[in-house]
Design a protein around this motif. Structure first.
Motif, PDB file in Angstrom:
ATOM      1  N   LYS A   1     -21.231 -29.489 -17.234  1.00 51.51           N
ATOM      2  CA  LYS A   1     -22.312 -29.317 -18.204  1.00 51.51           C
ATOM      3  C   LYS A   1     -21.840 -28.433 -19.359  1.00 51.51           C
ATOM      4  O   LYS A   1     -22.035 -28.762 -20.532  1.00 51.51           O
ATOM      5  N   GLU A   2     -21.207 -27.300 -19.015  1.00 49.11           N
ATOM      6  CA  GLU A   2     -20.690 -26.374 -20.018  1.00 49.11           C
ATOM      7  C   GLU A   2     -19.512 -25.615 -19.429  1.00 49.11           C
ATOM      8  O   GLU A   2     -19.527 -25.242 -18.251  1.00 49.11           O
TER       9      GLU A   2
ATOM     10  N   PRO B   1     -23.340 -31.544  -9.604  1.00 49.57           N
ATOM     11  CA  PRO B   1     -23.237 -31.584 -11.068  1.00 49.57           C
ATOM     12  C   PRO B   1     -24.608 -31.822 -11.699  1.00 49.57           C
ATOM     13  O   PRO B   1     -25.516 -32.324 -11.033  1.00 49.57           O
ATOM     14  N   PRO B   2     -24.721 -31.456 -12.991  1.00 48.05           N
ATOM     15  CA  PRO B   2     -23.693 -30.926 -13.890  1.00 48.05           C
ATOM     16  C   PRO B   2     -23.412 -29.447 -13.617  1.00 48.05           C
ATOM     17  O   PRO B   2     -24.313 -28.694 -13.259  1.00 48.05           O
TER      18      PRO B   2
ATOM     19  N   ASN C   1     -21.724 -25.546 -14.389  1.00 47.15           N
ATOM     20  CA  ASN C   1     -21.344 -24.504 -15.344  1.00 47.15           C
ATOM     21  C   ASN C   1     -20.034 -23.869 -14.881  1.00 47.15           C
ATOM     22  O   ASN C   1     -19.945 -23.384 -13.754  1.00 47.15           O
TER      23      ASN C   1
ATOM     24  N   ARG D   1     -18.707 -29.395 -25.109  1.00 49.32           N
ATOM     25  CA  ARG D   1     -19.188 -28.608 -23.963  1.00 49.32           C
ATOM     26  C   ARG D   1     -18.424 -27.302 -23.793  1.00 49.32           C
ATOM     27  O   ARG D   1     -18.792 -26.462 -22.963  1.00 49.32           O
TER      28      ARG D   1
END
Length: 397
Positions: free
Chosen positions: A196-197, A167-168, A170, A219
């Motif tokens: 993260k997103e 992590p983070p 996608n 996010r």
């Protein structure tokens, strides 16, 4: 003498037509217009009689054989009406099917051709099964979001353990629907701080509307797209996840090629489904038998057609053999939960009111018989609703 001269001229004319007919394949090259709406034979520049065959293509073509045959037949009918230099009708046989197929495949690869936004949106619609468009259209999505079950915590935990990146992360969620899986993922302790997103992709405008109302996280974003047209840049995602949706995919090979494109080198794809377990309660088997008669040949998950994905050229070239896990459990069920969940099925949602009412009456009759029904709280009308969750993991090579 006149008869001999007439016969000689007729033979000469016949030979010229046969020569021109045989040359069409060699002298005419199918071309694709800039907006992907036409296939045409380009006329030659010499003095010989020429033919122009124009065929309107309603959407970006796929490689489905039925579509190819239909297009070839349409082209043949148009060709038969074309006129050569002296007004004669030139019959064009469907010898150029292979070239038509090649041109169609070129169009179907998407970004290789410039298309207008209007054509893009129409073709996006053509990539979604007609029953899915109707059954999950505007006005049906609130019931879907309310009636469908969420996803088991142990399955979501197993998914986190399967991700090889640190992590983070996608995440791309395809066929995100109303956000049922998205909310479960964001709420899970193993995932809450790992993302993260998250970019959700969903073709249904109605489902996207509900998604934006039910998912609130800075996010997360949602966009229009399909399995093979995601709009995600190359090598962006650590995880591509598809919940309760991939069985609707019209082209497994193209979808897998898209997954491989948007994933990072060690990314993974996860396919997850919930399904009522007919083997642990007779009433569930009866329920499914009753509603599944309305499937109308649609590619439902239970049929396993989606398993063809793992033998496609794109899968074999880009992914390791899939890993599969199944979890058995029970949910709380009530009469309203069972009825609403059945009515949220696409093939039930599209029924007319009389047919839908008959389905509801038959479900009530099944529940009243109580065959295999196990009470949790009989006074409150709560009983066990057997379910299974299936999770398939595909790791990029």
């Amino acid at each position: 003498m006149h008869f001999v001269r007439f016969a000689w001229r007729a033979r000469k004319r016949r030979r010229r037509i046969e020569f021109e007919n045989s040359c069409i394949g060699a002298r005419k090259t199918p071309s694709v217009s800039g907006d992907a709406r036409h296939l045409e034979d380009r006329p030659t520049s010499d003095s010989r009689p020429t033919i122009r065959t124009t065929m309107t293509v309603i959407a970006i073509l796929n490689r489905d054989l039925t579509t190819m045959v239909t297009l070839a037949a349409n082209a043949a009918r148009l060709s038969q009406s074309a006129r050569i230099y002296r007004g004669s009708i030139l019959e064009v046989r469907v010898k150029f099917l292979s070239r038509l197929t090649s041109a169609s495949s070129t169009i179907s690869r998407g970004g290789a051709l410039p298309v207008s936004n209007q054509i893009y949106r129409r073709n996006m619609s053509e990539k979604v099964h007609v029953l899915a468009k109707q059954g999950f259209g505007t006005g049906t999505n609130e019931l879907y979001d309310r009636a469908r079950p969420s996803y088991q915590a142990n399955a979501i935990a197993h998914l986190r353990q399967s991700v090889r990146a640190s992590p983070p992360l996608n995440v791309v969620e395809l066929g995100a629907g109303t956000g049922i899986f998205t909310r479960a993922l964001l709420a899970h302790p193993d995932w809450a701080e790992s993302i993260k997103e998250l970019r959700a992709v969903e073709p249904s405008e109605g489902m996207r509307d509900v998604f934006t109302k039910t998912v609130s996280d800075p996010r997360v974003s949602v966009r229009e797209g399909t399995f093979d047209t995601t709009g995600i840049e190359d090598g962006w995602a650590d995880l591509v996840v598809i919940a309760q949706a991939f069985h609707w995919c019209p082209d497994y090979d193209k979808a897998v090629s898209e997954f491989a494109r948007i994933l990072k080198p060690e990314g993974i794809v996860a396919f997850i489904w919930n399904l009522e377990d007919r083997n642990r309660a007779a009433w569930v088997a009866q329920l499914r038998d009753r509603i599944e008669r309305h499937e109308s040949g649609t590619p439902q998950f239970r049929l396993g057609l989606w398993r063809a994905t793992f033998s496609t050229p794109s899968y074999l070239a880009n992914f390791e053999p899939q890993e599969e896990n199944v979890w058995d459990y029970v949910l709380h069920g009530t009469r309203d939960i069972v009825v609403n969940r059945a009515c949220s099925k696409s093939y039930i949602a599209v029924l007319n009111p009389e047919e839908k009412q008959k389905v509801i009456e038959d479900i009530d009759a099944i529940l009243q018989r109580k065959e295999g029904l196990v009470w949790i709280d009989e006074a409150q009308g709560i009983f066990e609703y057997p379910y299974q969750t299936f999770l398939v993991i595909a790791k990029k090579k």
